[in-house]
Design an enzyme around this catalytic site. Structure first.
Site, PDB file in Angstrom:
ATOM      1  CG  HIS A  66      47.661  46.832  46.187  1.00  0.00           C
ATOM      2  ND1 HIS A  66      46.297  46.778  46.046  1.00  0.00           N
ATOM      3  CD2 HIS A  66      48.175  46.341  45.026  1.00  0.00           C
ATOM      4  CE1 HIS A  66      45.987  46.274  44.864  1.00  0.00           C
ATOM      5  NE2 HIS A  66      47.103  45.991  44.223  1.00  0.00           N
TER       6      HIS A  66
ATOM      7  CE  LYS B  14      43.423  46.086  35.451  1.00  0.00           C
ATOM      8  NZ  LYS B  14      44.210  45.099  36.101  1.00  0.00           N
TER       9      LYS B  14
ATOM     10  NE  ARG C  98      49.527  38.904  42.497  1.00  0.00           N
ATOM     11  CZ  ARG C  98      48.430  39.343  41.912  1.00  0.00           C
ATOM     12  NH1 ARG C  98      47.319  39.433  42.590  1.00  0.00           N
ATOM     13  NH2 ARG C  98      48.402  39.673  40.638  1.00  0.00           N
TER      14      ARG C  98
ATOM     15  CB  SER D  24      42.075  44.340  42.794  1.00  0.00           C
ATOM     16  OG  SER D  24      43.060  45.065  43.470  1.00  0.00           O
TER      17      SER D  24
END
Ligand code: PNS
Length: 170
Positions: free
Chosen positions: A22, A46, A95, A133
């Site tokens: 990040h 979430k 990614r 994460s």
């Protein structure tokens, strides 16, 4: 055509917690756009490990001294927040293959909701391509080291959380 170095870009996410992938996107986005607002989503589906306040505070600590970078919490739609802060661009990191389908859907939906706002993707730097994460949380919960993968204050906080979880389970 607005000049990019005067434009505001929104970099939204859950940042639970912020990691060096990040941080890389924040720095690179700031090289292109005059103002980068890191938007910490608070009403995500979430369950998060860290509260919105903690996620914001870790990001503020990690970006302290970065000129042109601000951290703000938001709830509701990302495009509504983008409009409120005057951002015509949403920046997302990508990614390799794992993000593509999901990000494509979100970009298309955001475009439909707010046609004037563009989503711009930055390819994650190769050294962070595997970072998420979720992985950071998992490794640290089981006592593994995440040094060098997250800002130092985040690493300390993760170690604290892991230590207290181990005490509770004893
Ligand atoms: O870091 P994440 O979890 O990939 O970030 C996802 C996030 C927070 C950017 C996304 O869930 C989001 O935009 N949430 C706000 C609500 C919203 O606008 N939903 C519609 C997206 S098309």
């Amino acid at each position: 055509m607005a000049r990019l170095d005067r434009a505001t870009a929104l970099y939204p996410g859950s940042f639970d917690p912020v990691h060096n992938g990040h941080m890389d996107i924040i720095l690179r986005a700031r090289r292109v756009f005059g103002r980068v607002v890191v938007g910490v989503a608070t009403n995500i589906e979430k369950r998060t490990m860290f509260s919105a306040e903690e996620r914001v505070s870790m990001l503020r600590g990690a970006t302290a001294g970065y000129r042109g970078v601000e951290v703000q919490a938001f709830d509701g739609l990302t495009v509504d927040f983008a409009r409120r802060i005057g951002a015509r661009v949403i920046v997302k990191g990508l990614r390799a293959m794992m993000d593509f389908e999901f990000e494509l859907k979100m970009a298309a939906m955001n475009k439909r909701l707010e046609p004037d706002i563009e989503t711009v993707f930055m390819m994650t730097s190769p050294e962070y391509a595997y970072l998420s994460s979720t992985l950071i949380r998992e490794v640290s919960q089981f006592g593994g080291s995440v040094a060098g993968l997250v800002p130092p204050a985040v690493e300390r906080r993760l170690r604290q959380v892991a230590r207290s979880a181990r005490k509770v389970s004893r």
